[in-house]
Design a protein around this motif. Structure first.
Motif: not given
Length: 460
Positions: A243, A340, A344, A347-348, A355, A363
């Protein structure tokens, strides 16, 4: 002591830098005020506040503005602290390793609350700290009249860690002095610094090559290497890298790198990307575990982007393109899918309360660059010309700066509302170009290649 100047936010017109918990440290002794700027009445302009502070502490006014612009784009961010617990337009810092906020209180007699929340007090406090650093450096009255002599002082003010990081910080301020600053703050006030040629007197930083010598150690070919403190990350990995996590620094480029070198930070990221030109610095090896996203740390690479989540002006085309190229490199190297689910935002990530990168992060545009689709639409792409001009194609105009661009298109120019989206040829974009307007200053300008004024966009 309150200056009476209300908190202000800037709306920038020229691009050339996770909120920390408050660390209100006690003063080490009673205040011994030096000469502070006279208290300013309510409604005092920002220009006046800079002038008052500069005169009171014998600090160059233009240097004060350039330092503030480089730190925050003259935005106080509603009193919220930066990542390293810096406050206000001038980023007065209060953390276990840096105490410019407390130092400013001792020097001026202002309260910590005023220095954090009152713009005039914040500017005056920063001027007092700069003057104290100048005195420590042995600058006499004649030296203080030379902008170039303030280079080592500026470096110590902004990034007191490694010399390489301090030079990155001071070079950015002196680039602003060379290019000039033209910005508007809330209420429409214009704050300017005229461009001028300044020869930086780097002193102890002269032997620090911030742009070349550090590059050889970085893993990403075009990055600089400026390592984080060893206690701010873990050696090695417990999981395969799957990631890429996108962050926003909530602070300046050099200031964030310096924070990662601060033993009290307990945070780090693998890479940091600069707003103005997309320069990248690596601070943690990819094979080590940076502390940037809690549960995602073991399996991710963290990429920080200079800026603040509430101000889209930091998210320049240069930053997007440079970061996307880095992410392409990482996805190729580790076999990470370019989607996605694997690229990332902070915040995800499960278990996080941050945030960033926030609603102003584009994005769709970013992922299209990562995936090699140019600007992510079937319409005409926005190539980049120069360091601060983003245009859809190569038009010619009457401007001397872009008159040599290839292409036969003659364009009309419309002033774009800062951060507003412009619809063109199949998709939206909030990019703008910086060209002189009819008033003689630089403002947010959009190149309309259709040769027609864009609906809903005010003219110059």
């Amino acid at each position: 002591m309150s200056s009476g100047l209300p908190a202000r936010r800037a709306r920038t017109a020229l691009c050339a830098t996770a909120v920390a918990a408050a660390l209100a440290l006690p003063l080490t002794g009673p205040p011994s005020p030096a000469a502070a700027a006279p208290s300013a009445p309510p409604g005092t302009s920002l220009t006046t506040a800079f002038a008052r502070a500069a005169e009171a502490h014998d600090v160059p006014r233009d240097l004060l503005v350039a330092v503030g612009y480089g730190e925050t784009r003259l935005d106080d961010h509603a009193g919220l602290p930066s990542q390293d617990n810096g406050y206000g337009m001038m980023h007065l810092v209060s953390n276990p390793e840096r105490h410019t906020l407390e130092q400013a209180a001792r020097l001026t007699g202002a309260s910590l609350a005023d220095l954090r929340g009152d713009t005039g007090a914040n500017i005056d406090g920063a001027a007092a700290v700069l003057r104290a650093l100048a005195d420590e450096a042995g600058l006499d009255a004649a030296d203080r009249d030379r902008l170039g002599a303030w280079y080592p002082v500026t470096a110590r003010y902004g990034a007191p860690g490694s010399r390489a990081t301090a030079r990155l910080y001071a070079d950015a301020v002196y680039d602003l002095l060379a290019d000039g600053v033209r910005t508007r703050v809330d209420g429409g006030e214009r704050v300017t610094v005229a461009p001028r040629t300044v020869r930086p007197e780097r002193g102890p930083y002269a032997g620090t090559d911030a742009d070349a010598g550090l590059a050889a150690a970085a893993e990403y070919p075009s990055a600089l290497w400026n390592p984080a403190y060893s206690g701010n990350y873990a050696a090695g990995r417990d999981s395969a890298i799957t990631t890429v996590v996108v962050h926003v620094t909530q602070g300046s480029y050099a200031g964030s790198i310096s924070w990662f070198q601060n033993p009290s930070a307990q945070v780090s990221a693998h890479y940091v990307v600069r707003s103005s030109d997309g320069q990248i610095t690596q601070t943690v090896r990819e094979g080590d575990t940076a502390w940037h996203a809690r549960s995602a740390n073991p399996y991710s690479v963290g990429v920080e982007h200079e800026g603040y989540v509430d101000d889209p002006a930091w998210f320049t085309d240069a930053l997007y393109r440079s970061s996307a190229a880095l992410t392409r490199y990482l996805t190729d190297k580790y076999g990470i899918p370019r989607d996605r689910a694997h690229i990332v935002g902070h915040s995800e990530v499960p278990g996080n309360d941050h945030t960033d990168p926030g609603p102003n992060w584009d994005w769709a545009h970013y992922m299209s660059l990562v995936q090699g689709d140019d600007d992510g639409a079937t319409g005409t792409p926005f190539p980049t010309w120069g360091s601060d001009v983003s245009i859809r194609q190569g038009p010619t105009t009457d401007s001397a700066r872009v008159a040599s661009l290839p292409g036969p298109t003659t364009v009309r120019v419309a002033c774009q509302v800062h951060g507003g989206l412009v619809e063109y040829d199949g998709y939206s974009n909030d990019a703008w170009s910086y060209l002189p307007d009819r008033g003689g200053y630089v403002s947010n300008i959009f190149i309309d290649v259709d040769d027609a004024w864009l609906p809903g966009v005010p003219t110059c």
